[in-house]
Design a protein around this motif. Structure first.
Motif, PDB file in Angstrom:
ATOM      1  N   GLU A 194      38.241  63.061  10.083  1.00 43.92           N
ATOM      2  CA  GLU A 194      39.069  62.992   9.061  1.00 43.92           C
ATOM      3  C   GLU A 194      40.101  64.185   8.829  1.00 43.92           C
ATOM      4  O   GLU A 194      40.296  65.191   9.094  1.00 43.92           O
ATOM      5  N   ARG A 251      40.603  58.310   8.247  1.00 47.37           N
ATOM      6  CA  ARG A 251      39.059  58.829   8.424  1.00 47.37           C
ATOM      7  C   ARG A 251      39.119  57.848   9.962  1.00 47.37           C
ATOM      8  O   ARG A 251      39.192  56.328  10.065  1.00 47.37           O
ATOM      9  N   HIS A 290      45.623  60.079   2.989  1.00 48.68           N
ATOM     10  CA  HIS A 290      44.108  60.295   4.323  1.00 48.68           C
ATOM     11  C   HIS A 290      43.176  59.657   5.055  1.00 48.68           C
ATOM     12  O   HIS A 290      43.296  57.804   4.781  1.00 48.68           O
TER      13      HIS A 290
END
Length: 148
Positions: free
Chosen positions: A17, A83, A81
C-alpha cells in the motif's frame, strides 16, 4: 522450492500500500500519475507481484480521471490510496464532496463528464461510498489487465 529463494529476492507481503495527499493545485493530477507509476514500478521490481505495462497505463488513466473529478468538484485536499493484493490493484480516492458520482447515459454528443464511464470501462469493479467528510471512490483493476 520457494520461488523467492530461487530468485534471491524476498517475497513481499501482501497487500502492498501507499498513500498520497493531494493539494487542490492542478499539478496534483500529474503528481498523482507519477506517484501511481512509481508505486507500481517499484512493486513490480521489488517483489514477485507481476504488474504488466498495460496495468500501469490503465491505473494511470483511472488515477487521472478520479483526481481530475476531485479537483473539479471537491474543494480542498484529496487522498489517493493504492493497494495491491494477490490479484488486483485498488485505486481509492477520497475527497471532500459528499455527492456520489453517477454515470450518464451514453451520448456521443456530450462534451465532458465521461470520467466515471472511463473508469467503469477500465476497472473490474467501481464502488462509491459517502463518508462523513466527503466520499470515497474505489476502482479495482486486475494485475494482468489489458485494455479492451
Amino acid at each position: 522450492m520457494d520461488q523467492a529463494a530461487e530468485t534471491g529476492r524476498p517475497r513481499a507481503s501482501l497487500p502492498l500500500e501507499a498513500s498520497l495527499t493531494l493539494s487542490d493545485e492542478s499539478s496534483s493530477i500529474a503528481q498523482a500519475r507519477r506517484f501511481a507509476t512509481a508505486f507500481l514500478t517499484t512493486v513490480g521490481s521489488d517483489s514477485e507481484t507481476l504488474v504488466t505495462p498495460d496495468t500501469v497505463q490503465i491505473v494511470q488513466l483511472i488515477v487521472s480521471e478520479l483526481v481530475t473529478n476531485a479537483r473539479k468538484y471537491a474543494p480542498g485536499p484529496a487522498v489517493l490510496h493504492l493497494r495491491i493484493t494477490d490479484t488486483v490493484v485498488q485505486v481509492e480516492l477520497q475527497d471532500s464532496n459528499p455527492v456520489l458520482p453517477v454515470p450518464h447515459a451514453h451520448d456521443p454528443q456530450r462534451v465532458g463528464q465521461h470520467g466515471l464511464e472511463i473508469v467503469a470501462a477500465l476497472a473490474g469493479t467501481v464502488t462509491t461510498e459517502r463518508l462523513a467528510t466527503g466520499k470515497r471512490v474505489v476502482a479495482e483493476i486486475a494485475l494482468t489487465a489489458t485494455p479492451s
